[in-house]
Design an enzyme around this catalytic site. Structure first.
Site, PDB file in Angstrom:
ATOM      1  N   SER A 284       0.842  -1.197   0.000  1.00 11.70           N
ATOM      2  CA  SER A 284       0.000   0.000   0.000  1.00 11.70           C
ATOM      3  C   SER A 284       0.876   1.246   0.000  1.00 11.70           C
ATOM      4  CB  SER A 284      -0.912   0.066   1.232  1.00 11.70           C
ATOM      5  OG  SER A 284      -1.732  -1.065   1.321  1.00 11.70           O
ATOM      6  N   ASP A 362       7.404  -9.729  10.556  1.00 15.98           N
ATOM      7  CA  ASP A 362       7.536 -11.187  10.481  1.00 15.98           C
ATOM      8  C   ASP A 362       6.765 -11.808  11.635  1.00 15.98           C
ATOM      9  OD1 ASP A 362       8.235 -13.794  10.241  1.00 15.98           O
ATOM     10  OD2 ASP A 362      10.393 -13.484  10.292  1.00 15.98           O
ATOM     11  N   ASP A 365       6.572 -18.220  11.543  1.00 13.46           N
ATOM     12  CA  ASP A 365       7.808 -18.995  11.454  1.00 13.46           C
ATOM     13  C   ASP A 365       7.455 -20.447  11.173  1.00 13.46           C
ATOM     14  OD1 ASP A 365       9.974 -17.268  11.740  1.00 13.46           O
ATOM     15  OD2 ASP A 365       9.802 -17.219  13.920  1.00 13.46           O
TER      16      ASP A 365
END
Length: 851
Positions: A284, A362, A365
């Protein structure tokens, strides 16, 4: 003669019968497709309302809902959403509950999706969330559901959506089951999945390593963020919260065991439908400019989220207004929401405007698990694998039963779809008699408060309110830019971000590579304290730009990720804004609309100077290069040079990397690949340039650049014609929104043409501000794009503008199904009235809902 005349009459009679039958068919089809269109004027009785509610719609069908209390406001929003978009809502809830096979019948892709989503357990998490969210949020969700159900009550499927009629030709279609609050909450999981961060990069590193067998070479394809070239969102001096970045440790994980397990997981996760978007281009733009630099003297905010394109588009425009705004009924907000969820996700109220971009933290995992029977190895012991049985009902077919297994880290995804197990892969300790699986740890699989955040934003007034929103917005992690009518601008990073421990080894332990689940040292160590998340208020340079680039300078703030967008879009926006400010320009809404449609190509800025150094002796082959000599580097739809350059870029990536990378890992051409190639251009003899499929030949940079240009000239000659001056980028680069159920190639063409809007030619491209992304490994068609555009002037809210990708309605027969697509493609927007007087003046239809 009589016989001949009789024959003619017979033929005529047959013709008349055929015409009558055809007319009857056309009339019947007309009735069928228009039957679900909603009543938008007059009066309707709606069960559950406390008082009358007014719904006005403008010329594009955008509703503004005015009610006496929050219960009626959200009930009416649910009713209106069901009027306009119930099939979209129903499709989404089937997907996010792992029940798509119930809707569409026996379909391998649908069944695979159901298996994986049942393994994730999105709806189970949503059920747990319903118990912990704020009571006022639960009330809003339940009122919304009551409104949806009030609309559905007593209606046959054919009265609700034409899609049910079409599906009914192949499968049994029952009346839709009632909507409930969990249906709305589960949708947030799909949104979080598509915006989850570095998941793709983590998988890709592992898969590429299996081919190149060298961590350093893998790192060359995932270069560090260019902080010296592209600035982060917030400068260090503007941070109101800052902590040292956590260090990235390393991990020693054997390549063969890793690769086999990752391949299994990859097959399963690829089956998940993407309801918001995926891959290159999902991001975006947002920015906000201080009032000291604007024509109105108040801040101006712009936002255009880049998501997948679909018909109907992802967003539903809406205004929500309490007749009397006070503590008992605090809502006076307008913007973009999701059909199926109450409130407004992006927009403004009377005091504050906000925009969202994907932060890209992040939050996932992959843990490679050593499996022994029904347990995983954990240090010197084991941990039990939990299992449950899920039954998937298939419309018109037999039930399918699956066993879902979960380790201490999360659901085991490597064996969801009948893939080969990793039984004999060697690992660091030399053993190979255990099985190996892959579990997914993801922050969204724990109940959270994102629903609270959405409704809290609608009534936010200042930076402290946005900070509260930041503490509630667990997933997906989003950059929030905001501005207030009293003159402040700011930034807030929210999200539930894992803390990872530093472990030394062969590859980093910072979340960029999969982790060994048998070693507790690699477990998440909790989450970043929300008070430590980066934020800024009234930065010195007078603007904030958040376009998926790095959030803070290197080494400052909590560790969020190392897999940022590489910042070329963000830097172009910064350059345009800072240049205008340096000139003393007074920026207005029109200026920011223009900037949202900026088509300057950073790829051309990097690569064209190198391409023009190459000698091409052949006059025919040189035609393309000649286009580049006078090109302004603007990728407009009518540009011949932009078309040629795109073909050169696509060919260059294939020539350089196809011989080195595994299937599924060919370059998509996004910002990462621009940064990779930018670095390689200074290394003319890098092994990456050489084509390993040509033994005895050693290709270098200049040879590849030459071949890319010559091949691109031949390719476009076949696609667009011999005369290079007549080429147009828009002929290659089209946006084609597709219906999620009836828009695919397996559906009859007549149906496809009805539900899919006509493709539109567009300019722009990947990592360009006008971010109409395309995948260089596939073709030139748009894969993700600005799903809407808005510009809000906090000095005069009625002068704000907006546009959405297709239109407000989800009914293909509605005039508002795709009535904004043309304007969107041309880069134009519509007035966005907000005040009561302005919305009343703009109203075309008026509907009164009565108890």
């Amino acid at each position: 003669m009589l016989r001949s005349r009789a024959a003619r009459l017979t033929v005529l009679s047959v013709a008349i019968v055929l015409v009558v039958a055809l007319v009857a068919t056309v009339v019947a089809a007309f009735v069928v497709v228009r039957r679900p269109l909603p009543q938008v004027s007059g009066t309707l009785e709606v069960a559950g309302l406390h008082d009358e509610v007014t719904v006005t719609r403008d010329a594009r069908g955008v509703p503004t809902i005015t009610a006496q209390d929050p219960h009626d406001l959200f009930l009416a929003q649910g009713y209106v959403a069901a009027q306009d978009r119930f099939f979209e809502m129903d499709y989404r809830r089937h997907v996010v509950a792992g029940r798509l096979s119930e809707l569409v019948g026996q379909n391998e892709d649908a069944l695979d999706a159901d298996k994986v989503i049942r393994t994730f357990g999105w709806r189970r998490v949503a059920e747990a969330e319903l118990a912990i969210i704020d009571p006022s949020t639960r009330d809003a969700l339940e009122a919304y559901a009551a409104g949806v159900n009030a609309y559905l009550d007593g209606k046959a499927p054919s009265q609700i959506a034409v899609e049910y009629t079409v599906l009914g030709l192949q499968v049994h279609v029952e009346a839709p089951e009632p909507w409930d609050a969990v249906d709305s909450l589960a949708w947030l999981k799909a949104m979080a999945w598509d915006l989850r961060g570095n998941y793709d990069a983590e998988l890709s590193r592992a898969r590429v390593y299996a081919s190149v067998r060298d961590v350093a070479k893998v790192d060359e394809l995932f270069p560090a963020y260019p902080y010296d070239l592209n600035a982060p969102i917030v400068a260090a001096e503007d941070l109101t919260s800052a902590t040292p970045a956590s260090a990235a440790g390393e991990l020693d994980l054997d390549d063969s065991g890793l690769q086999a397990a990752i391949d299994s997981a990859n097959k399963a996760l690829d089956a998940v439908p993407h309801l918001v978007g995926e891959g290159e281009g999902v991001g975006s733009n947002s920015w906000v400019v201080s009032g000291e630099h604007t024509a109105s003297g108040a801040p101006i905010l712009a936002n255009d989220p880049h998501l997948g394109i679909s018909a109907p588009g992802i967003w539903m425009q809406v205004g929500l207004r309490c007749a009397q705004v006070d503590e008992a009924c605090p809502y006076d907000v307008s913007g973009f929401g999701f059909a199926g969820f109450p409130g407004v996700v992006i927009g403004h109220n009377a005091d504050l405007a906000w925009g969202l971009t994907n932060l890209g933290a992040d939050v996932t995992d992959f843990f490679v698990e050593r499996v022994e029977g029904n347990a995983t190895v954990r240090g010197d012991g084991t941990a039990r694998i939990r299992a449950r049985t899920e039954v998937i009902k298939v419309n018109g077919g037999d039930d399918v039963t699956i066993v879902v297994r979960q380790s201490v880290h999360g659901p085991i995804v490597s064996d969801v779809l009948d893939v080969d197990q990793v039984g004999d892969a060697p690992m660091p300790d030399g053993t190979s008699d255990r099985g190996y699986e892959v579990a997914l740890a993801w922050t969204a699989l724990a109940p959270g408060h994102t629903a609270d955040a959405v409704l809290a934003t609608a009534t936010a007034k200042d930076a402290s309110d946005i900070a509260r929103v930041g503490r509630l917005l667990d997933v997906p992690s989003q950059n929030i830019v905001f501005a207030t009518t009293d003159g402040h601008i700011g930034y807030q990073a929210p999200g539930r971000i894992p803390v990872r421990q530093t472990v030394r080894g062969a590859v980093p332990s910072d979340g960029t590579w999969p982790r060994p689940g048998w070693d507790p040292a690699y477990d998440w160590q909790g989450y970043v304290d929300p008070e430590e998340m980066p934020r800024a208020l009234d930065p010195a340079e007078g603007f904030v730009v958040a376009a998926n680039q790095a959030v803070t300078p290197q080494g400052v703030g909590p560790f969020l990720t190392d897999d940022w967008d590489y910042g070329y879009r963000a830097q172009r926006i910064r350059t345009v804004l800072s240049t205008a400010i340096a000139r003393g320009d007074r920026i207005d809404v029109a200026d920011l609309n223009t900037l949202q449609n900026d088509q300057r190509s950073p790829y051309a800025d990097v690569l064209v100077p190198w391409l023009l150094r190459i000698d091409i002796d052949d006059a025919f082959a040189d035609d393309g290069q000649q286009l580049l000599r006078t090109w302004d580097h603007v990728a407009s739809a009518d540009s011949a040079a932009a078309a040629y350059f795109a073909a050169v870029w696509k060919t260059l990536l294939e020539l350089t990397f196809a011989d080195d990378l595994p299937d599924g890992e060919l370059p998509n051409g996004g910002s990462r690949w621009l940064e990779v190639v930018r670095g390689l251009l200074d290394e003319p003899d890098s092994p990456w340039w050489d084509d390993r499929t040509t033994p005895g030949l050693l290709e270098g940079r200049d040879e590849v650049l030459y071949q890319a240009m010559v091949t691109a000239r031949l390719t476009l000659t076949q696609q667009l014609g011999r005369d290079a001056d007549e080429w147009r980028w828009g002929r290659l680069h089209t946006a084609a929104p597709e219906h999620p159920v009836l828009g695919g190639s397996s559906v009859p063409g007549l149906v496809r043409s009805f539900v899919n809007p006509d493709p539109v030619e567009v300019g722009g491209g990947s990592s360009i501000v006008d971010a109409t992304a395309w995948d260089a490994s596939q073709g030139y068609g748009v894969t993700a794009a600005p799903s809407m555009r808005m510009v809000v002037d906090l000095g005069d809210l009625d002068s704000s503008t907006w546009v959405t990708l297709t239109g407000t309605s989800g009914h293909p027969a509605s005039p508002h199904y795709a009535d904004q697509l043309g304007a969107w493609a041309q880069g134009t927007t519509f007035p966005w009235p907000f005040s009561t007087a302005a919305t009343q003046a703009d109203a075309v239809d008026r509907l009164t809902l009565r108890p």
